[in-house]
Design a protein around this motif. Structure first.
Motif, short mmCIF file in Angstrom:
data_model
loop_
_atom_site.label_atom_id
_atom_site.label_comp_id
_atom_site.label_asym_id
_atom_site.label_seq_id
_atom_site.Cartn_x
_atom_site.Cartn_y
_atom_site.Cartn_z
N PHE A 36 0.78 -0.56 0.12
CA PHE A 36 0.16 0.09 0.12
C PHE A 36 0.94 1.22 -0.23
O PHE A 36 0.62 2.02 -0.80
CB PHE A 36 -1.00 0.03 1.26
CG PHE A 36 -1.95 0.67 0.49
CD1 PHE A 36 -3.12 0.69 0.56
CD2 PHE A 36 -2.86 2.04 1.77
CE1 PHE A 36 -4.57 1.14 0.04
CE2 PHE A 36 -3.19 2.81 1.74
CZ PHE A 36 -4.20 2.47 1.06
N ALA A 37 2.04 1.06 0.66
CA ALA A 37 3.27 2.16 1.14
C ALA A 37 3.64 2.67 -0.32
O ALA A 37 3.59 3.69 -0.53
CB ALA A 37 4.12 2.19 1.91
N GLU A 38 4.29 1.61 -0.91
CA GLU A 38 4.48 0.79 -2.80
C GLU A 38 3.30 2.63 -3.51
O GLU A 38 3.70 3.40 -4.33
CB GLU A 38 5.38 0.34 -2.59
CG GLU A 38 5.06 0.49 -4.04
CD GLU A 38 6.98 1.13 -5.01
OE1 GLU A 38 6.85 0.96 -5.65
OE2 GLU A 38 7.48 1.89 -3.47
N ALA A 39 2.15 1.73 -3.32
CA ALA A 39 0.71 2.20 -4.23
C ALA A 39 0.76 3.39 -4.37
O ALA A 39 0.58 4.11 -5.35
CB ALA A 39 -0.13 1.18 -4.19
N LYS A 40 0.91 3.79 -2.68
CA LYS A 40 0.31 6.33 -2.49
C LYS A 40 2.25 6.91 -3.13
O LYS A 40 2.06 7.76 -3.71
CB LYS A 40 0.83 5.98 -1.16
CG LYS A 40 -0.64 5.51 -0.22
CD LYS A 40 -0.81 5.38 0.86
CE LYS A 40 -1.15 6.70 0.93
NZ LYS A 40 -1.21 7.23 2.51
N ARG A 41 2.52 5.74 -2.46
CA ARG A 41 4.85 6.37 -3.44
C ARG A 41 4.48 6.53 -5.19
O ARG A 41 4.89 7.44 -5.44
CB ARG A 41 5.76 5.23 -2.89
CG ARG A 41 7.47 6.15 -3.70
CD ARG A 41 8.44 5.59 -3.58
NE ARG A 41 8.37 4.19 -4.54
CZ ARG A 41 8.56 4.33 -5.41
NH1 ARG A 41 8.90 5.82 -5.82
NH2 ARG A 41 8.56 3.03 -6.53
N ARG A 42 3.99 5.30 -5.72
CA ARG A 42 3.92 5.61 -7.32
C ARG A 42 3.04 6.76 -7.62
O ARG A 42 2.76 7.28 -8.50
CB ARG A 42 3.58 4.38 -7.58
CG ARG A 42 4.49 3.34 -8.25
CD ARG A 42 4.32 1.78 -8.41
NE ARG A 42 5.10 0.86 -7.68
CZ ARG A 42 4.91 -0.36 -8.73
NH1 ARG A 42 4.27 -0.58 -9.09
NH2 ARG A 42 5.73 -1.05 -8.16
N GLY A 58 1.77 -6.02 -10.13
CA GLY A 58 2.14 -6.59 -9.21
C GLY A 58 2.69 -6.05 -8.16
O GLY A 58 3.42 -7.05 -7.46
N LEU A 59 1.80 -5.42 -7.34
CA LEU A 59 1.84 -4.90 -5.71
C LEU A 59 0.92 -6.50 -4.69
O LEU A 59 1.11 -5.66 -3.77
CB LEU A 59 1.63 -3.57 -5.60
CG LEU A 59 2.73 -2.72 -5.66
CD1 LEU A 59 1.99 -1.34 -5.99
CD2 LEU A 59 4.05 -3.01 -5.52
N TRP A 60 0.16 -6.58 -5.66
CA TRP A 60 -1.04 -8.07 -4.58
C TRP A 60 -1.78 -6.83 -3.36
O TRP A 60 -2.20 -7.44 -2.17
CB TRP A 60 0.08 -8.55 -4.55
CG TRP A 60 0.82 -9.79 -5.03
CD1 TRP A 60 1.20 -9.28 -6.08
CD2 TRP A 60 0.52 -10.94 -5.11
NE1 TRP A 60 1.87 -10.61 -6.65
CE2 TRP A 60 1.43 -11.71 -5.85
CE3 TRP A 60 -0.62 -11.59 -4.20
CZ2 TRP A 60 1.49 -13.03 -6.09
CZ3 TRP A 60 -0.61 -13.43 -4.39
CH2 TRP A 60 0.61 -13.82 -5.43
N LEU A 61 -1.98 -5.74 -4.03
CA LEU A 61 -2.79 -4.55 -3.13
C LEU A 61 -4.85 -5.83 -3.26
O LEU A 61 -5.25 -6.28 -4.12
CB LEU A 61 -2.89 -3.38 -4.01
CG LEU A 61 -1.96 -2.41 -4.60
CD1 LEU A 61 -2.48 -1.43 -5.47
CD2 LEU A 61 -1.78 -1.89 -3.33
N THR A 62 -5.10 -5.67 -2.59
CA THR A 62 -6.34 -5.84 -1.93
C THR A 62 -7.16 -4.49 -1.72
O THR A 62 -8.43 -4.88 -1.92
CB THR A 62 -6.59 -6.47 -0.46
OG1 THR A 62 -6.13 -5.24 0.25
CG2 THR A 62 -5.89 -7.94 -0.15
N SER A 63 -7.13 -3.46 -1.87
CA SER A 63 -8.09 -2.80 -2.17
C SER A 63 -6.98 -0.80 -2.43
O SER A 63 -5.68 -1.70 -2.66
CB SER A 63 -8.10 -1.71 -0.66
OG SER A 63 -6.85 -1.36 0.17
N LEU A 64 -7.21 0.24 -3.17
CA LEU A 64 -6.73 0.75 -4.34
C LEU A 64 -6.49 2.58 -3.37
O LEU A 64 -7.37 2.83 -2.23
CB LEU A 64 -7.24 1.58 -5.70
CG LEU A 64 -7.33 0.30 -6.21
CD1 LEU A 64 -7.89 0.53 -7.33
CD2 LEU A 64 -5.81 -0.22 -6.96
#
Length: 124
Positions: A36-42, A58-64
């Protein structure tokens, strides 16, 4: 843990899978927090750089992260290889989207708001 059969894993995916399969709760939570932190960074990088393409693949996120819906100029969004079971209605706010990749998720439905994306030309 979601099952993505046929997915060619890289080392991070293998480590993440091992953490998810573990009986230990802490590694799984750490992996989810990292993703989740990596998604927010991107997302923040895309906002600052005014990018029109974003990959959260490829982050295997369960939510956005909700910050995603502020990227109004986004034209290409790759959400493949995650563990999403649903997409929020806020997806409809990304009116500039021309390409949306959702493959290798566990989606059970898509929101009606997807129909509001009049510029969408490619849905994978």
């Amino acid at each position: 843990m979601c099952n993505l059969q046929g997915h060619r894993a890289n080392l991070r995916d293998v480590l993440y899978t091992a953490a998810m399969d573990s009986d230990l709760e802490q590694p799984r939570k750490s992996s989810e927090k990292w993703a989740f932190a990596e998604a927010k960074r991107r997302i923040e990088a895309a906002r600052v750089e005014r990018l029109t393409t974003l990959s959260l693949s490829g982050l295997w996120l369960t939510s956005l992260p909700p910050e995603l819906w502020t990227l109004k100029a986004l034209k290409t969004l790759d959400l493949s290889v995650n563990c999403l079971t649903a997409l929020p209605k806020e997806l409809g706010a990304l009116k500039a989207l021309t390409t949306l990749t959702l493959s290798y998720n566990s989606l059970e439905a898509v929101p009606e708001e997807l129909g509001a994306l009049k510029n969408l030309r490619s849905l994978k």
